[in-house]
Design a protein around this motif. Structure first.
Motif, mmCIF file in Angstrom:
data_model
loop_
_atom_site.group_PDB
_atom_site.id
_atom_site.type_symbol
_atom_site.label_atom_id
_atom_site.label_comp_id
_atom_site.label_asym_id
_atom_site.label_seq_id
_atom_site.Cartn_x
_atom_site.Cartn_y
_atom_site.Cartn_z
ATOM 1 N N LYS A 10 6.362 0.463 0.949
ATOM 2 C CA LYS A 10 6.761 -0.265 2.139
ATOM 3 C C LYS A 10 7.677 -1.413 1.743
ATOM 4 C CE LYS A 10 2.623 -3.231 2.210
ATOM 5 N NZ LYS A 10 1.409 -3.594 2.978
ATOM 6 N N ASP B 262 9.225 -5.195 3.510
ATOM 7 C CA ASP B 262 9.122 -6.148 4.617
ATOM 8 C C ASP B 262 7.990 -5.773 5.578
ATOM 9 O OD1 ASP B 262 11.286 -7.642 3.653
ATOM 10 O OD2 ASP B 262 12.729 -6.368 4.701
ATOM 11 N N GLY B 263 6.920 -5.243 4.996
ATOM 12 C CA GLY B 263 5.739 -4.913 5.787
ATOM 13 C C GLY B 263 5.797 -3.593 6.515
ATOM 14 N N GLN B 264 6.925 -2.873 6.412
ATOM 15 C CA GLN B 264 7.098 -1.614 7.132
ATOM 16 C C GLN B 264 7.235 -0.444 6.149
ATOM 17 O OE1 GLN B 264 6.891 -1.469 10.507
ATOM 18 N NE2 GLN B 264 6.504 -3.686 10.415
ATOM 19 N N PRO B 265 6.781 0.763 6.544
ATOM 20 C CA PRO B 265 6.957 1.945 5.680
ATOM 21 C C PRO B 265 8.432 2.201 5.416
ATOM 22 C CG PRO B 265 5.428 2.410 7.478
ATOM 23 C CD PRO B 265 6.062 1.080 7.789
ATOM 24 N N GLY C 7 10.026 4.970 5.400
ATOM 25 C CA GLY C 7 10.584 5.889 6.383
ATOM 26 C C GLY C 7 11.544 6.898 5.808
#
Length: 636
Positions: A115, A117-120, A122
């Motif tokens: 991940k 910045d806290g996001q998967p 993708g």
């Protein structure tokens, strides 16, 4: 020292030799090991946390104890300095519950690599499974647990600027206070050369570039900093530099770390954040799809209609056993395709030629395909309908390119397209100029199609230019921008990780001029340009043998030989070497037809002429491209 010094080794031979050499060293120093002492080198896989159970078989008991002691070091002992040269293996055999947890979860304050910045992330994250990444992660975790320490490793340098590793880079920044990178380059996959154009060699006999990295974590929290230094040149020159130089932080330059990629490479960290504000092509052209995947190209795609028709005739002949067809054409069942069922359906088809379509297969290489769900696994049939009626165009390009030196991954077609038509080993996307209403319209009339350009883009451009703007002009303008060598070189690291972003100039005349050049490129690449009427290349030779046997290029003669008796004359070196995506166009065309007859020399002549004119137009584009960036429309 010995009580605080540990080593882990997977292979039996170096494990045994390591013990012997340390024993000899200590003897030579006058402090030999006593009976109750040992060098703490353990036979173990660093990336395996399961310990060997005690089994009552001679010899296994000692291995069990070795595993237990190694496990204590890996799990419990606070380690302050970790050094190593871990293996580089993109397809890792070290994949278990522990390594998956190590990479994908936050452990003891060490952020997951999956991940950012806290996001998967993708995206596909295959390269995060490389062994060297797991060893670095293990070392990071141990130092994070200890609260301070140093990691020093020599590894593949791919993690420095590959987009897939941005979560890894951010994680390392959160753990370590100072990171020193000595990039030794030598990446033959990127075709790296020295800044002066000289040869750049690897320090090992491998294709991946190499970097020596030093990660430092202090007890007090402070802002993370990355320092970068690199060395190009021949292998021996790099060895001599490494031998004669100690670590000196004055050699390193501070890298400005920027979101969202957190590049560690000095050359990719230049502040061009404004690029991220430009419109991405998938925002401008909102309807797109990946290219066609047949799962059996050699069978359903061919150079001529006759070739495919003959295959289909044999395929549909049910008097022939399935096993014969399977072996003859190297066909296998897939999850969604069964050979026996497909044969029956083809046998029942009255007019197989009604499914015969042209397909954009490779640059300047249009072939024929039996385009039916019976024979094609992922045909994108609903979407590709918009390409089966003339006139239509589509820009073909990838979203990401893993291994890249230059970015040159774009082309145009007026046909349906295959999924690696432009980018070798990278999936390409198909951006059509027109689409049917609801994507299922059957009648191809002017009123039943719509331009595949976002409506808001039209409005903004027309308001800015105070003029009516056509979808065709926007399309041509984009195609021109994507062929600017200046644009490609400047934003290569952004182009390799996501769809291109397009700057639109505030100057209407500049927009028109660039669109005109894009229109010329479109016609050239479709081989429909009047510029092809006056080729500089000729097909020469004597005799009746037009077989493409062994393509060779003579730069001194400017000739491309298809066999000893026939050649194309007047092919400039830059034309022969010109690449689109991962394909060297002129060479690829001939290699794919090796053993076949050169049945249309004019087509090859037109390819050479089109590439020569492309190079000239690219120079015209670059002459005005800097003006585009001087005043870019702000669409925000």
């Amino acid at each position: 020292i010995l009580k605080n010094y540990y080593a882990l080794e997977l292979m039996m031979a170096p494990y045994a030799i390591g013990h012997m050499k340390i024993s000899f060293l200590l003897d030579a120093l006058g402090c030999p090991l006593r009976n109750d002492e040992r060098f703490q080198l353990y036979l173990t896989n660093t990336l395996e946390m399961e310990e060997i159970n005690q089994i009552n078989i001679p010899g296994i008991g000692s291995l069990s104890e070795e595993s237990r002691l190694a496990g204590r070091v890996k799990k419990q002992e606070p380690i302050l300095v970790i050094m190593g040269n871990p293996p580089y293996s993109g397809i890792s055999s070290n994949k278990n519950e522990w390594t998956e947890k190590l990479l994908k979860e936050d452990l003891d304050g060490a952020q997951s690599y999956y991940k950012v910045d806290g996001q998967p992330l993708g995206e596909k994250k295959l390269w995060l499974q490389d062994d060297y990444v797991k060893f670095l992660r293990f070392a990071q975790w141990k130092v994070q647990k200890a609260g301070k320490g140093i990691v020093a490793m020599i590894t593949n340098h791919g993690y420095l600027d590959n987009p897939t590793f941005r979560g890894m880079r951010q994680s390392l920044l959160k753990t370590f206070d100072k990171i020193f990178i000595l990039d030794l380059h030598g990446n033959s996959q990127k075709k790296e050369t020295a800044p002066d154009g000289g040869k750049d060699e690897n320090v090992f006999d491998i294709r991946q570039g190499v970097a020596i990295s030093l990660f430092v974590k202090n007890t007090k929290e402070r802002n993370s900093e990355v320092f970068y230094f690199d060395i190009f040149g021949k292998r021996q020159e790099k060895y001599e530099w490494l031998i004669s130089n100690r670590f000196n932080d004055n050699n390193y330059k501070n890298v400005k770390i920027q979101k969202p990629n957190y590049f560690f490479n000095q050359h990719t960290s230049i502040d061009i954040s404004y690029y991220q504000k430009w419109l991405s092509i998938d925002h401008i052209i909102p309807n797109y799809v990946t290219g066609i995947v047949t799962a059996r190209d050699k069978f359903v795609i061919g150079f001529s209609k006759q070739e495919i028709t003959e295959k289909m005739k044999i395929f549909g002949d049910l008097s022939l056993p399935d096993e014969f067809i399977k072996l003859t054409y190297e066909l296998n069942d897939t999850r969604g395709w069964k050979l026996s069922k497909a044969r029956k359906l083809i046998n029942e088809t009255d007019n197989i030629n009604s499914y015969m379509k042209e397909i954009f297969y490779r640059p300047f290489d249009t072939r024929f395909i039996i385009y039916t769900p019976v024979m094609v696994d992922w045909g994108r049939f609903d979407f590709m309908n918009s390409m089966l009626r003339e006139p239509n165009l589509a820009i073909i390009l990838p979203k990401r390119v893993e291994h890249i030196g230059k970015w040159q991954n774009v082309f145009i077609t007026d046909n349906i397209s295959e999924h690696v038509a432009v980018s070798l080993k990278t999936t390409d996307y198909h951006f059509p100029l027109y689409i049917f209403q609801n994507n299922v319209q059957l009648d191809w009339t002017r009123s039943s199609k719509e331009t595949n350009i976002r409506t808001s883009i039209y409005s903004l451009l027309e308001d800015k230019f105070n003029s009516i703007i056509s979808g065709e002009l926007i399309f041509q303008y984009i195609y021109a921008i994507l062929h600017s060598v200046l644009y490609r070189e400047k934003y290569v690291n952004f182009l390799r990780m996501d769809f291109p972003r397009i700057p639109f100039p505030s100057d209407y005349e500049l927009f028109l001029e660039m669109g005109k050049l894009g229109s010329q490129l479109v016609d050239l690449h479709l081989l429909k340009s009047t510029l092809l009427d006056h080729p500089t290349v000729k097909y020469q030779g004597c005799g009746d043998d037009h077989t493409i046997s062994k393509p060779e290029y003579s730069s001194s003669e400017k000739r491309v030989f298809i066999n000893p008796s026939h050649f194309f004359e007047g092919v400039e070196p830059e034309v022969w070497e010109y690449q689109i995506g991962g394909y060297q166009v002129m060479n690829k065309y001939l290699k794919d037809r090796k053993g076949r007859k050169m049945d249309d020399p004019r087509h090859y002549i037109h390819i050479a002429t089109a590439l020569q004119k492309t190079i000239e137009i690219q120079e015209e584009i670059d002459a005005i491209y800097p003006e585009v960036e001087k005043d870019v429309i702000d669409f925000s």
